[in-house]
Design a protein around this motif. Structure first.
Motif, PDB file in Angstrom:
ATOM      1  N   ALA A  24       0.840  -1.195   0.000  1.00  0.00           N
ATOM      2  CA  ALA A  24       0.000   0.000   0.000  1.00  0.00           C
ATOM      3  C   ALA A  24       0.874   1.244   0.000  1.00  0.00           C
ATOM      4  N   SER A  25       0.441   2.233  -0.733  1.00  0.00           N
ATOM      5  CA  SER A  25       1.142   3.511  -0.727  1.00  0.00           C
ATOM      6  C   SER A  25       0.150   4.617  -0.435  1.00  0.00           C
ATOM      7  N   GLY A  26       0.638   5.673   0.171  1.00  0.00           N
ATOM      8  CA  GLY A  26      -0.248   6.743   0.624  1.00  0.00           C
ATOM      9  C   GLY A  26       0.049   7.015   2.072  1.00  0.00           C
ATOM     10  N   ARG A  27       0.053   8.273   2.445  1.00  0.00           N
ATOM     11  CA  ARG A  27       0.564   8.631   3.768  1.00  0.00           C
ATOM     12  C   ARG A  27      -0.291   8.129   4.918  1.00  0.00           C
ATOM     13  N   THR A  28      -1.527   7.740   4.664  1.00  0.00           N
ATOM     14  CA  THR A  28      -2.382   7.254   5.743  1.00  0.00           C
ATOM     15  C   THR A  28      -2.683   5.762   5.632  1.00  0.00           C
ATOM     16  N   SER A  29      -1.961   5.043   4.754  1.00  0.00           N
ATOM     17  CA  SER A  29      -2.311   3.646   4.485  1.00  0.00           C
ATOM     18  C   SER A  29      -2.208   2.777   5.725  1.00  0.00           C
ATOM     19  N   SER A  30      -1.311   3.094   6.655  1.00  0.00           N
ATOM     20  CA  SER A  30      -1.160   2.251   7.845  1.00  0.00           C
ATOM     21  C   SER A  30      -2.347   2.379   8.788  1.00  0.00           C
ATOM     22  N   TYR A  60     -12.595 -14.012   8.712  1.00  0.00           N
ATOM     23  CA  TYR A  60     -12.416 -14.860   7.535  1.00  0.00           C
ATOM     24  C   TYR A  60     -13.754 -15.381   7.015  1.00  0.00           C
ATOM     25  N   ALA A  61     -13.796 -15.604   5.731  1.00  0.00           N
ATOM     26  CA  ALA A  61     -14.916 -16.338   5.167  1.00  0.00           C
ATOM     27  C   ALA A  61     -14.841 -17.783   5.657  1.00  0.00           C
ATOM     28  N   ASP A  62     -15.997 -18.402   5.828  1.00  0.00           N
ATOM     29  CA  ASP A  62     -16.016 -19.778   6.322  1.00  0.00           C
ATOM     30  C   ASP A  62     -15.223 -20.727   5.424  1.00  0.00           C
ATOM     31  N   SER A  63     -15.225 -20.463   4.149  1.00  0.00           N
ATOM     32  CA  SER A  63     -14.588 -21.369   3.194  1.00  0.00           C
ATOM     33  C   SER A  63     -13.064 -21.409   3.323  1.00  0.00           C
ATOM     34  N   VAL A  64     -12.475 -20.406   3.968  1.00  0.00           N
ATOM     35  CA  VAL A  64     -11.015 -20.365   4.083  1.00  0.00           C
ATOM     36  C   VAL A  64     -10.536 -20.438   5.527  1.00  0.00           C
ATOM     37  N   LYS A  65     -11.461 -20.416   6.464  1.00  0.00           N
ATOM     38  CA  LYS A  65     -11.098 -20.420   7.879  1.00  0.00           C
ATOM     39  C   LYS A  65     -10.285 -21.665   8.207  1.00  0.00           C
ATOM     40  N   GLY A  66      -9.166 -21.460   8.911  1.00  0.00           N
ATOM     41  CA  GLY A  66      -8.296 -22.568   9.258  1.00  0.00           C
ATOM     42  C   GLY A  66      -7.249 -22.889   8.211  1.00  0.00           C
ATOM     43  N   ARG A  67      -7.399 -22.348   7.002  1.00  0.00           N
ATOM     44  CA  ARG A  67      -6.427 -22.591   5.938  1.00  0.00           C
ATOM     45  C   ARG A  67      -5.671 -21.317   5.548  1.00  0.00           C
ATOM     46  N   PHE A  68      -6.341 -20.181   5.594  1.00  0.00           N
ATOM     47  CA  PHE A  68      -5.741 -18.904   5.207  1.00  0.00           C
ATOM     48  C   PHE A  68      -5.491 -18.058   6.447  1.00  0.00           C
ATOM     49  N   THR A  69      -4.425 -17.255   6.392  1.00  0.00           N
ATOM     50  CA  THR A  69      -4.115 -16.329   7.479  1.00  0.00           C
ATOM     51  C   THR A  69      -3.780 -14.965   6.900  1.00  0.00           C
ATOM     52  N   ILE A  70      -4.474 -13.941   7.381  1.00  0.00           N
ATOM     53  CA  ILE A  70      -4.178 -12.570   6.973  1.00  0.00           C
ATOM     54  C   ILE A  70      -3.331 -11.920   8.056  1.00  0.00           C
ATOM     55  N   SER A  71      -2.352 -11.128   7.622  1.00  0.00           N
ATOM     56  CA  SER A  71      -1.480 -10.426   8.560  1.00  0.00           C
ATOM     57  C   SER A  71      -1.015  -9.133   7.898  1.00  0.00           C
ATOM     58  N   ARG A  72      -0.422  -8.263   8.686  1.00  0.00           N
ATOM     59  CA  ARG A  72       0.080  -7.006   8.122  1.00  0.00           C
ATOM     60  C   ARG A  72       1.333  -6.563   8.836  1.00  0.00           C
ATOM     61  N   ASP A  73       2.145  -5.816   8.108  1.00  0.00           N
ATOM     62  CA  ASP A  73       3.354  -5.213   8.638  1.00  0.00           C
ATOM     63  C   ASP A  73       3.268  -3.726   8.299  1.00  0.00           C
ATOM     64  N   ASN A  74       2.837  -2.925   9.257  1.00  0.00           N
ATOM     65  CA  ASN A  74       2.632  -1.499   8.976  1.00  0.00           C
ATOM     66  C   ASN A  74       3.939  -0.764   8.709  1.00  0.00           C
ATOM     67  N   ALA A  75       5.033  -1.284   9.223  1.00  0.00           N
ATOM     68  CA  ALA A  75       6.329  -0.657   8.932  1.00  0.00           C
ATOM     69  C   ALA A  75       6.668  -0.764   7.449  1.00  0.00           C
ATOM     70  N   LYS A  76       6.138  -1.814   6.808  1.00  0.00           N
ATOM     71  CA  LYS A  76       6.377  -2.021   5.369  1.00  0.00           C
ATOM     72  C   LYS A  76       5.146  -1.668   4.536  1.00  0.00           C
ATOM     73  N   ASN A  77       4.076  -1.208   5.202  1.00  0.00           N
ATOM     74  CA  ASN A  77       2.826  -0.897   4.486  1.00  0.00           C
ATOM     75  C   ASN A  77       2.377  -2.070   3.618  1.00  0.00           C
ATOM     76  N   THR A  78       2.444  -3.256   4.170  1.00  0.00           N
ATOM     77  CA  THR A  78       2.144  -4.461   3.403  1.00  0.00           C
ATOM     78  C   THR A  78       1.213  -5.373   4.192  1.00  0.00           C
ATOM     79  N   VAL A  79       0.254  -5.946   3.461  1.00  0.00           N
ATOM     80  CA  VAL A  79      -0.649  -6.951   4.013  1.00  0.00           C
ATOM     81  C   VAL A  79      -0.387  -8.265   3.297  1.00  0.00           C
TER      82      VAL A  79
END
Length: 125
Positions: A24-30, A60-79
């Motif tokens: 993500a880019s933009g000064r408020t993205s974090s 999470y959507a039920d279809s991905v629960k337990g298999r997918f993991t979302i995370s973020r690193d605000n220092a890198k502005n990345t999800v």
């Protein structure tokens, strides 16, 4: 609005793993809540996962629960979206989305204000 760029898609066999990234880019993205959506062939785009601006809340959507993991690193502005135990039904174009309000990402009729261009994930059987 923020600008979003996905990466990490590709072709993988069933049972395999992939990790998607969204820069993500933009000064408020974090301070934005972030999420992932996907558009399978011949189906409508649907919600996959969301994370609050500080990472404290995930959903999470039920279809991905337990298999997918979302995370973020605000220092890198990345999800990230770590996808394990992939199935052919996970084949889709995956989109990153962002909005100042978390509930916009998880509400059934929510319309996030920012979207990436998408990255293709193909899972072969």
């Amino acid at each position: 609005q923020v600008q979003l760029a996905e990466s990490g898609g590709g072709l993988v066999q069933a049972g395999g793993s992939l990790r998607l990234s969204c820069a993500a880019s933009g000064r408020t993205s974090s301070t934005y809540a972030m999420g992932w959506f996907r558009h399978p062939p011949r189906k409508e785009r649907g919600f996959v996962a969301a994370i609050s601006w500080n990472g404290d809340i995930t959903y999470y959507a039920d279809s991905v629960k337990g298999r997918f993991t979302i995370s973020r690193d605000n220092a890198k502005n990345t999800v990230y979206l770590q996808m394990n135990s992939l199935e052919p039904e996970d084949t889709a174009v995956y989109y990153c989305a962002a909005d100042p309000k978390y509930y916009i990402l998880v509400a059934p009729q929510g319309k996030p204000g920012s979207w990436g261009q998408g990255t293709q994930v193909t899972v072969s059987s």
